[in-house]
Enzyme design. Structure first.
Site, PDB file in Angstrom:
ATOM      1  N   GLY A   1     -59.113  23.804  36.320  1.00 20.85           N
ATOM      2  CA  GLY A   1     -58.115  24.519  35.514  1.00 20.85           C
ATOM      3  C   GLY A   1     -58.467  24.532  34.042  1.00 20.85           C
TER       4      GLY A   1
ATOM      5  CG  ASP B   1     -56.779  18.326  38.718  1.00 16.37           C
ATOM      6  OD1 ASP B   1     -56.938  19.256  37.899  1.00 16.37           O
ATOM      7  OD2 ASP B   1     -56.701  18.515  39.944  1.00 16.37           O
TER       8      ASP B   1
ATOM      9  CB  ALA C   1     -49.822  18.919  37.059  1.00 22.35           C
TER      10      ALA C   1
ATOM     11  N   GLY D   1     -52.270  23.589  42.310  1.00 23.92           N
ATOM     12  CA  GLY D   1     -52.843  24.656  43.131  1.00 23.92           C
ATOM     13  C   GLY D   1     -52.737  26.030  42.512  1.00 23.92           C
TER      14      GLY D   1
ATOM     15  CD  GLU E   1     -56.674  21.031  42.084  1.00 22.38           C
ATOM     16  OE1 GLU E   1     -57.088  21.654  41.109  1.00 22.38           O
ATOM     17  OE2 GLU E   1     -55.509  21.120  42.505  1.00 22.38           O
TER      18      GLU E   1
HETATM   19  C1  5RP Z   1     -55.709  24.149  40.049  1.00 21.72           C
HETATM   20  C2  5RP Z   1     -54.663  23.214  39.572  1.00 21.72           C
HETATM   21  C3  5RP Z   1     -54.528  23.015  38.104  1.00 21.72           C
HETATM   22  O1  5RP Z   1     -54.600  21.646  37.830  1.00 21.72           O
HETATM   23  C4  5RP Z   1     -53.202  23.547  37.641  1.00 21.72           C
HETATM   24  O2  5RP Z   1     -53.094  24.897  38.068  1.00 21.72           O
HETATM   25  C5  5RP Z   1     -53.060  23.463  36.127  1.00 21.72           C
HETATM   26  O3  5RP Z   1     -53.910  24.372  35.529  1.00 21.72           O
HETATM   27  P1  5RP Z   1     -54.028  24.526  33.952  1.00 21.72           P
HETATM   28  O4  5RP Z   1     -54.663  23.287  33.423  1.00 21.72           O
HETATM   29  O5  5RP Z   1     -54.905  25.751  33.790  1.00 21.72           O
HETATM   30  O6  5RP Z   1     -52.641  24.750  33.402  1.00 21.72           O
HETATM   31  O7  5RP Z   1     -53.938  22.620  40.322  1.00 21.72           O
HETATM   32  O8  5RP Z   1     -55.660  24.344  41.435  1.00 21.72           O
END
Ligand code: 5RP
Length: 220
Positions: free
Chosen positions: A29, A81, A83, A95, A103
């Site tokens: 992400g 990661d 969220a 997701g 993940e």
């Molecule tokens: C990808 C994810 C990402 O962690 C979630 O969508 C957050 O994304 P971003 O950091 O772009 O806001 O779960 O499948």
């Protein structure tokens, strides 16, 4: 500070959790993209990374960071990661980038899950963000009907094929008062690979990017 600057602040703070000579679990992400850039500045201090998506693997490799197959790694100290939503109980919806299954696998292996996010991701109750569900393609219509029985409104994410060759249903209007039970109930539908509720394996630490900078939050 913009949302993107807040994401970057959280991502840089996450370097504090990376141990020397370790293999780092890396998510997917826009927030993680900032983390990959930060990780590149200390790449000589780590062995490399395990990645949750082809997209992140490409970025890691482009920065000269070795990407290991998860099957060849015994210990993963941290998984970092983003969220789409996170509560004070550290339950998450993930997701939005369609990488939820990998993940969830990397998160299961890691000793510690560090979630990095801007402050818009903190919510009192999950479910305003539609819940992504990865589905075996031939089961799409059946799974959609079963999701309606659980109270949701599934929408096929057109044109998206996951790294595992599957499709995504984004489920609107679910009543996620009990994320642990909902995660189990959706995963029990035949044809579902996994769903984007990370309740059984939530985050251990949240680093929130805010206008005052990065704040570290632990579960209640
Ligand atoms: C990808 C994810 C990402 O962690 C979630 O969508 C957050 O994304 P971003 O950091 O772009 O806001 O779960 O499948």
């Amino acid at each position: 500070m913009t949302q993107d600057e807040m994401k970057k602040a959280a991502a840089i703070k996450a370097l504090d959790y990376v141990k020397d000579d370790s293999i780092v679990g890396v998510g997917t992400g826009s927030t993680v993209n900032h983390f990959i850039e930060a990780l590149a500045t200390i790449k000589d201090k780590i062995q490399g990374a395990v990645s949750s998506s082809e997209q992140s693997s490409e970025r890691l490799k482009a920065h000269g960071i070795e990407v290991f197959d998860l099957n060849s790694v015994d210990v993963l100290d941290v998984y970092i990661d983003g969220a789409d939503e996170i509560t004070k109980h550290m339950h998450m919806i993930k997701g939005g980038g369609a990488a939820l299954t990998r993940e969830k696998i990397v998160a299961a292996v890691a000793k510690e899950f560090i979630c990095i996010a801007d402050n818009s991701k903190q919510v009192p109750v999950l479910g305003n963000f539609p819940l992504p569900v990865e589905v075996i393609p031939m089961a799409r219509s059946y799974v959609a009907r079963e999701l309606v029985k659980l109270g949701g409104d599934p929408v096929y994410r057109q044109g998206v094929v996951t790294d595992n060759g599957n499709v995504i249903l984004d489920v609107y209007n679910l009543d996620i008062i009990d994320p642990l039970t909902m995660e189990n109930n959706i995963n029990a539908i035949v044809g579902v690979v996994t769903n984007g509720l990370f309740a059984h394996r939530g985050a251990d630490t949240l680093i929130i990017g805010s206008p005052e900078g990065a704040k570290v939050i632990l579960p209640l």
